[in-house]
Design an enzyme around this catalytic site. Structure first.
Site, PDB file in Angstrom:
ATOM      1  N   CYS A 116       0.594  -1.356  -0.324  1.00 51.14           N
ATOM      2  CA  CYS A 116       0.247   0.326   0.277  1.00 51.14           C
ATOM      3  C   CYS A 116       0.938   1.251  -0.201  1.00 51.14           C
ATOM      4  O   CYS A 116       0.181   2.756  -0.488  1.00 51.14           O
ATOM      5  CB  CYS A 116      -0.942   0.092   0.627  1.00 51.14           C
ATOM      6  SG  CYS A 116      -2.641  -1.257   1.189  1.00 51.14           S
ATOM      7  N   HIS A 256      -3.427   7.467   2.621  1.00 56.30           N
ATOM      8  CA  HIS A 256      -3.662   6.022   1.959  1.00 56.30           C
ATOM      9  C   HIS A 256      -5.664   6.028   2.559  1.00 56.30           C
ATOM     10  O   HIS A 256      -5.650   6.224   3.785  1.00 56.30           O
ATOM     11  CB  HIS A 256      -2.892   5.484   2.142  1.00 56.30           C
ATOM     12  CG  HIS A 256      -3.518   3.619   2.339  1.00 56.30           C
ATOM     13  ND1 HIS A 256      -3.781   3.134   0.497  1.00 56.30           N
ATOM     14  CD2 HIS A 256      -3.171   2.571   2.944  1.00 56.30           C
ATOM     15  CE1 HIS A 256      -3.993   2.033   1.026  1.00 56.30           C
ATOM     16  NE2 HIS A 256      -3.481   1.834   2.086  1.00 56.30           N
ATOM     17  N   ASN A 286     -10.051   0.269  -0.055  1.00 55.97           N
ATOM     18  CA  ASN A 286      -8.776   0.067   0.100  1.00 55.97           C
ATOM     19  C   ASN A 286      -8.242  -0.196  -1.224  1.00 55.97           C
ATOM     20  O   ASN A 286      -8.652  -0.982  -2.212  1.00 55.97           O
ATOM     21  CB  ASN A 286      -8.274  -0.558   0.887  1.00 55.97           C
ATOM     22  CG  ASN A 286      -6.717  -0.066   0.811  1.00 55.97           C
ATOM     23  OD1 ASN A 286      -5.687  -0.093   0.008  1.00 55.97           O
ATOM     24  ND2 ASN A 286      -6.207  -0.936   1.925  1.00 55.97           N
TER      25      ASN A 286
HETATM   26  O1  UT7 Z   1      -4.092  -0.537   3.392  1.00 56.50           O
HETATM   27  C1  UT7 Z   1      -3.275  -1.765   4.151  1.00 56.50           C
HETATM   28  C2  UT7 Z   1      -2.844  -2.061   5.416  1.00 56.50           C
HETATM   29  N1  UT7 Z   1      -4.097  -2.151   5.794  1.00 56.50           N
HETATM   30  C3  UT7 Z   1      -5.317  -1.948   7.150  1.00 56.50           C
HETATM   31  O2  UT7 Z   1      -4.349  -0.767   7.575  1.00 56.50           O
HETATM   32  C4  UT7 Z   1      -6.477  -2.745   7.370  1.00 56.50           C
HETATM   33  C5  UT7 Z   1      -5.686  -2.303   9.335  1.00 56.50           C
HETATM   34  N2  UT7 Z   1      -7.468  -3.126   9.787  1.00 56.50           N
HETATM   35  C6  UT7 Z   1      -8.288  -2.732   9.868  1.00 56.50           C
HETATM   36  O3  UT7 Z   1      -8.520  -1.770   8.988  1.00 56.50           O
HETATM   37  C7  UT7 Z   1      -8.672  -2.891  10.776  1.00 56.50           C
HETATM   38  O4  UT7 Z   1      -9.155  -4.160  11.282  1.00 56.50           O
HETATM   39  C8  UT7 Z   1     -10.357  -4.481  10.086  1.00 56.50           C
HETATM   40  C9  UT7 Z   1     -12.080  -3.010   9.525  1.00 56.50           C
HETATM   41  C10 UT7 Z   1      -9.669  -5.203   9.022  1.00 56.50           C
HETATM   42  C11 UT7 Z   1     -11.571  -5.359  11.045  1.00 56.50           C
HETATM   43  O5  UT7 Z   1     -11.571  -3.931  12.286  1.00 56.50           O
HETATM   44  P1  UT7 Z   1     -11.767  -4.340  13.704  1.00 56.50           P
HETATM   45  O6  UT7 Z   1     -11.900  -3.402  14.364  1.00 56.50           O
HETATM   46  O7  UT7 Z   1     -10.335  -4.626  13.960  1.00 56.50           O
HETATM   47  O8  UT7 Z   1     -12.489  -6.168  13.201  1.00 56.50           O
HETATM   48  P2  UT7 Z   1     -11.970  -7.590  14.783  1.00 56.50           P
HETATM   49  O9  UT7 Z   1     -10.631  -7.605  13.405  1.00 56.50           O
HETATM   50  O10 UT7 Z   1     -11.676  -7.033  16.268  1.00 56.50           O
HETATM   51  O11 UT7 Z   1     -12.970  -7.801  14.409  1.00 56.50           O
HETATM   52  C12 UT7 Z   1     -14.352  -7.409  15.562  1.00 56.50           C
HETATM   53  C13 UT7 Z   1     -15.661  -8.838  15.325  1.00 56.50           C
HETATM   54  C14 UT7 Z   1     -15.544  -9.400  15.208  1.00 56.50           C
HETATM   55  O12 UT7 Z   1     -15.715 -10.560  16.211  1.00 56.50           O
HETATM   56  P3  UT7 Z   1     -16.084 -10.709  17.874  1.00 56.50           P
HETATM   57  O13 UT7 Z   1     -14.881 -12.615  17.049  1.00 56.50           O
HETATM   58  O14 UT7 Z   1     -16.034  -9.813  18.617  1.00 56.50           O
HETATM   59  O15 UT7 Z   1     -17.475 -11.526  17.757  1.00 56.50           O
HETATM   60  C15 UT7 Z   1     -15.313 -10.268  13.853  1.00 56.50           C
HETATM   61  O16 UT7 Z   1     -15.209 -11.908  13.920  1.00 56.50           O
HETATM   62  O17 UT7 Z   1     -16.368  -8.110  14.290  1.00 56.50           O
HETATM   63  C16 UT7 Z   1     -16.137  -9.269  13.249  1.00 56.50           C
HETATM   64  N3  UT7 Z   1     -16.025  -8.760  11.433  1.00 56.50           N
HETATM   65  C17 UT7 Z   1     -16.879  -8.886  11.123  1.00 56.50           C
HETATM   66  N4  UT7 Z   1     -18.183  -8.788  11.671  1.00 56.50           N
HETATM   67  C18 UT7 Z   1     -19.088  -8.320  10.731  1.00 56.50           C
HETATM   68  C19 UT7 Z   1     -15.027  -9.129  11.013  1.00 56.50           C
HETATM   69  N5  UT7 Z   1     -15.394  -8.753   9.963  1.00 56.50           N
HETATM   70  C20 UT7 Z   1     -16.443  -8.365   9.897  1.00 56.50           C
HETATM   71  C21 UT7 Z   1     -17.656  -8.247   9.276  1.00 56.50           C
HETATM   72  N6  UT7 Z   1     -19.077  -7.631   9.401  1.00 56.50           N
HETATM   73  N7  UT7 Z   1     -16.724  -7.764   7.678  1.00 56.50           N
END
Ligand code: UT7
Length: 329
Positions: A116, A256, A286
């Site tokens: 990225c 970004h 993204n």
């Molecule tokens: O461009 C390259 C660099 N990349 C980045 O900068 C991305 C960085 N990361 C992020 O933007 C975030 O970590 C994400 C958007 C990918 C995920 O958000 P998060 O707030 O970190 O969520 P999480 O992975 O901690 O998940 C929280 C909860 C989980 O459920 P439990 O375990 O709390 O029950 C996930 O299973 O949200 C759940 N979850 C979803 N729920 C509904 C994960 N994805 C989804 C989804 N819809 N699409």
């Protein structure tokens, strides 16, 4: 003779027509508009449909439009650098394919891979060819067909990425405008948190790698998020300090577009109000190397000669960085 700097003198973006909305994604995986919007800021993303189309088609469309806008012949281009994480194929380079598709017969061309952060790394590389006096017309194109490596059964990644491309023309400037400074960083110890395991020399594609879905992007979102927030904000603050800039001096932050929460944190750290932050993640998600040029393209009308811009990115590798430039037109 005054010092030569490298200035962006033209910009164009290109996105495919098809809009994959949060609503449609919620029929494919267990997700919903509320979760995606509140966690990422994304509402829809564009997807390149059609057989035999790849990142070079996104990039070639962006470059063709740029040449038209600049009323420039493809033969005038000296160099094309393509920043991409989703090359048409491992080799030849996507830049060579773009050069052929646009008719840039006199250009040499190569790809630059920094996930990225690739667009920023490429912009900095391109600026050196201009500043040295070696070349006069260099195109940097960021192009990614992220849909080609996204697993649409995996809700944590498929909601984030989209397809798109943007291209800039860099030319010499003798008024002191253009790229002023760049801070670029990488830390390969972060490689396990954001990667595509299969298809490279360590793990060439086999039936087994495909069965294990290793031809798709893998991301440990939480860890990447933590590193992205800290590093993108730190490097942006560092470039401001090094150039004696305060939040008031910055006309635009061009971040970004990975996650609105990461962007907000960076802007806060820089003391830049949200009204000065380019944000189009809601429309495109993204697009990896497409995000920054797509922002510049959409904001082109609002930019004024002499405006101070800070570009910032974080991505796989890990790679990250920041570029300070003065808009030249
Ligand atoms: O461009 C390259 C660099 N990349 C980045 O900068 C991305 C960085 N990361 C992020 O933007 C975030 O970590 C994400 C958007 C990918 C995920 O958000 P998060 O707030 O970190 O969520 P999480 O992975 O901690 O998940 C929280 C909860 C989980 O459920 P439990 O375990 O709390 O029950 C996930 O299973 O949200 C759940 N979850 C979803 N729920 C509904 C994960 N994805 C989804 C989804 N819809 N699409």
């Amino acid at each position: 003779m005054s010092k030569i700097t490298a200035a962006i003198t033209g910009i164009n973006g290109w996105v495919p027509e098809y809009k994959l909305t949060n609503q449609e994604l919620s029929t494919m995986v267990d997700t919903n508009d509320e979760w995606i919007t509140s966690r990422t800021g994304i509402k829809e993303r564009r997807i390149l449909k059609g057989e035999g189309l790849g990142s070079s088609d996104l990039g070639a469309n962006a470059v063709k439009g740029l040449l038209e806008k600049k009323n420039m012949k493809a033969e005038e281009i000296d160099l094309i650098i393509c920043a991409t994480a989703t090359p048409d194929m491992l080799f030849p380079s996507t830049a060579c394919i773009i050069a052929d598709k646009v008719g840039a017969k006199n250009a040499f061309a190569f790809d630059l891979m920094a996930a990225c952060s690739g667009f920023l790394f490429s912009l900095s590389t391109a600026s050196k060819y201009i500043e040295s006096g070696a070349y006069k017309k260099v195109i940097v194109v960021g192009a990614d067909k992220m849909s080609s490596i996204v697993n649409y059964e995996e809700r944590t990644t498929c909601v984030i990425f989209g397809d798109g491309a943007g291209a800039v023309l860099l030319e010499p400037n003798e008024e002191g405008l253009g790229i002023q400074d760049a801070i670029l960083k990488s830390d390969g110890s972060g490689r396990d948190y954001l990667q595509m395991k299969g298809g490279g020399s360590v793990n060439p594609s086999t039936h087994e790698t495909v069965d294990a879905k290793e031809h798709y992007i893998y991301q440990d979102g939480k860890t990447v998020f933590k590193f992205a927030v800290t590093n993108m904000a730190d490097v942006s603050a560092e470039i401001m300090e090094r150039n004696n800039l305060t939040g008031d001096d910055i006309a635009w932050l061009v971040p970004h577009q990975a996650n609105k929460r990461i962007i907000d944190a960076t802007a806060r750290r820089m003391g830049v109000g949200t009204e000065k932050v380019m944000l189009n993640i809601q429309k495109y998600g993204n697009t990896t190397n497409g995000t920054i040029p797509l922002c510049l393209w959409e904001w082109e009308d609002k930019l004024n000669k002499g405006d101070n811009l800070v570009l910032a990115a974080f991505g796989g590798g890990f790679t990250w960085g920041s570029i300070y430039l003065k808009w030249a037109y």
